[in-house]
Structure formats: structure tokens, C-alpha cells
Write a protein that holds these residues in place. Structure first.
Motif, PDB file in Angstrom:
ATOM      1  N   LYS A 266     -15.200  26.385  12.686  1.00  0.00           N
ATOM      2  CA  LYS A 266     -15.391  26.004  11.284  1.00  0.00           C
ATOM      3  C   LYS A 266     -14.062  25.720  10.598  1.00  0.00           C
ATOM      4  N   ALA A 267     -13.037  26.507  10.910  1.00  0.00           N
ATOM      5  CA  ALA A 267     -11.715  26.278  10.316  1.00  0.00           C
ATOM      6  C   ALA A 267     -11.168  24.918  10.706  1.00  0.00           C
ATOM      7  N   LEU A 268     -11.358  24.536  11.963  1.00  0.00           N
ATOM      8  CA  LEU A 268     -10.894  23.234  12.427  1.00  0.00           C
ATOM      9  C   LEU A 268     -11.650  22.096  11.747  1.00  0.00           C
ATOM     10  N   GLU A 269     -12.958  22.277  11.575  1.00  0.00           N
ATOM     11  CA  GLU A 269     -13.775  21.198  11.019  1.00  0.00           C
ATOM     12  C   GLU A 269     -13.647  21.103   9.497  1.00  0.00           C
ATOM     13  N   GLU A 270     -13.091  22.133   8.866  1.00  0.00           N
ATOM     14  CA  GLU A 270     -12.895  22.099   7.421  1.00  0.00           C
ATOM     15  C   GLU A 270     -11.475  21.718   7.025  1.00  0.00           C
ATOM     16  N   GLN A 271     -10.653  21.367   7.994  1.00  0.00           N
ATOM     17  CA  GLN A 271      -9.273  20.983   7.683  1.00  0.00           C
ATOM     18  C   GLN A 271      -9.244  19.768   6.766  1.00  0.00           C
ATOM     19  N   GLU A 272      -8.223  19.732   5.890  1.00  0.00           N
ATOM     20  CA  GLU A 272      -8.082  18.625   4.937  1.00  0.00           C
ATOM     21  C   GLU A 272      -7.921  17.305   5.697  1.00  0.00           C
TER      22      GLU A 272
END
Length: 260
Positions: free
Chosen positions: A249-255
Motif C-alpha cells: 500500500k505504501a508503494l502504491e500510494e507514493q506521490e
């Protein structure tokens, strides 16, 4: 052609100008007028004419319509023809939203569209409107491929029974995951079929919601193990998704850089 009233018959100190010729279609004009009429509730978003309505708003410098678009593009809306609530335009047609965003430099909406495009179903990557640079489309396709390759790594870990080194050792030891089904031919055949299906699903839609669905809402025809060993799979897949969820999720929410 429509003529907007310009004040004929109304007392004026100056000379009345020539009528303003409006060449837009009747349905586009009606929607445009509904938006700028303070006594009328803004109409629902109509995907069939939204590009034309925004073009008219740009032509006549009507920013209130762009503000409306940014508010409703992520919302589900009611289809009066089918009498059903349908998904948002962002979900149904992210390329159209990206096209609009690039044309009028709507950065926030454009970033939403690009995030959607990186994980949406591949059939939503078809768009007939010109105006999206080929370099932008190429960048989106490259990033989708990078996502798919990352998910392939997770699939390989699942297939091998290794899982995530942080927490999967506990689950493997407790359940003897592969030992319990090593001599079961139906399990082996089912696992092969499931891996092929999972690869296809993730390649079509490389995002977390797809991956999680494929692990926890597996169709009966695609289950990785026979009914005798299904409980072992349920425990294992739950532990696996818990171990990687935050990272993915952190990777897919990156700016996302705007524009690509």
C-alpha cells in the motif's frame, strides 16, 4: 444554432451589441446553462457530454463548472436511463479523466487518474480521444509492468511456500503447509491452475485489491488446494497478506509526478 438574449427591449444607455452565436449542441448547452443558473441544482455528471461541457466552460471562462467537475469526478452517480447507480467517471473511464486533466491542467484530478490507470483493468486503457501524449501512455504502461513484476515476486513466494521472511516462518512451522499436501495430487494440480489464474488476474489489474481478492475470494474452480487441505491455505494466505499489506500500500500510494 442558438442565440443567447442580449437585452433587446431593455432600456440601455449604450448601443446593444450583436447577438452571441452559440454553436454547441442542445444537450451541451442545456447542461452548461443548468450549471450557471443559481436557481438550478447542478445536473449529474454525464460521461457522454462532459468533455463538450468543459470545452464550453473553457470557451466562456466559467470556472464554476471546473470546480464542479473536480468535486464529482470521484463520486458514483445515478444513471437515469438504466435507473441504476454507476461507478464514478474516474473508475469507469480514467483515460478520459486524464485527457481532461492534461487539456486544462487539473493537477489533482490528473494524479487521481494516473493512480487509477496504474492498477485498473487493462480494458480501460482504450481511449479514442486524441490529446494524450504517447510518452505519457508509454510511462503508464511501463509503471504497470513494474507493478506486475513486483506482484509476480509475491506469487512466487506463495507458490514456494516461503512467504515473507518477517512473519511467514511461524505459519509454515505451525501448519506444515507444504508437507501436509506434498503427497496430494489434486492439491498439486489445483495449485498450478491457481498460479496461472492469479498471474492472469494481476497482469490485467496490478493492484492490491485484485491481489487480495484473488487470495481471499477464490472461485471454487480456482482454489489452490483440495477441500481436505483448504484450511491450511486459508491460514497461510491470511498470514501472507498481513505480512506484505503495509509495504504494498505504501508503494502504491507514493506521490505521482505531474504530468508524467
Amino acid at each position: 444554432m442558438f442565440l443567447l438574449p442580449t437585452g433587446h427591449g431593455i432600456p440601455s444607455q449604450g448601443t446593444v451589441s450583436n447577438p452571441l452565436a452559440v454553436t454547441e449542441r442542445a444537450d451541451v448547452l442545456e447542461s452548461f446553462l443548468d450549471h450557471i443558473d443559481p436557481n438550478t441544482i447542478s445536473p449529474p455528471l454525464n460521461p457522454q457530454i462532459v468533455v463538450d461541457v468543459l470545452e464550453m466552460a473553457h470557451k466562456y471562462n466559467t470556472p464554476v463548472i471546473f470546480s464542479w467537475f473536480q468535486e464529482v469526478v470521484k463520486l458514483r452517480h445515478y444513471n437515469q436511463v438504466s435507473n441504476k447507480t454507476v461507478e464514478s467517471l474516474l473508475t469507469l473511464d480514467p483515460l478520459r479523466v486524464l485527457y481532461i486533466s492534461l487539456k486544462y491542467d487539473l493537477e489533482a484530478v490528473g494524479k487521481w487518474a494516473m493512480k487509477e490507470l496504474l492498477g485498473c483493468s487493462s480494458h480501460r486503457l482504450v481511449f479514442t480521444e486524441p490529446g494524450i501524449p504517447i510518452t505519457t501512455m508509454g510511462e503508464i504502461i511501463i509503471k504497470r509492468k513494474e507493478r506486475f513484476e513486483r506482484y509476480k515476486t509475491y506469487i512466487q513466494l506463495l507458490a514456494s511456500g516461503q512467504g515473507s521472511p518477517q512473519s511467514m516462518a511461524h505459519w509454515r512451522q505451525r501448519l506444515n503447509y507444504f508437507e501436509v499436501a506434498a503427497s496430494c495430487l489434486p492439491c498439486a494440480l489445483s495449485r498450478i491452475q491457481w498460479i496461472l489464474w492469479l498471474n492472469e488476474e494481476i497482469q490485467n489489474s496490478p493492484q492490491w485489491s485484485t491481489f487480495r481478492r484473488c487470495l481471499h475470494d477464490v472461485p471454487e474452480a480456482q482454489t489452490p488446494f483440495c477441500s481436505k487441505h483448504q484450511n491450511a491455505w486459508s491460514f497461510y494466505s491470511s498470514g501472507f497478506t498481513s505480512s506484505i499489506e503495509a509495504e504494498v500500500k505504501a508503494l502504491e500510494e507514493q506521490e505521482i509526478r505531474w504530468p508524467l
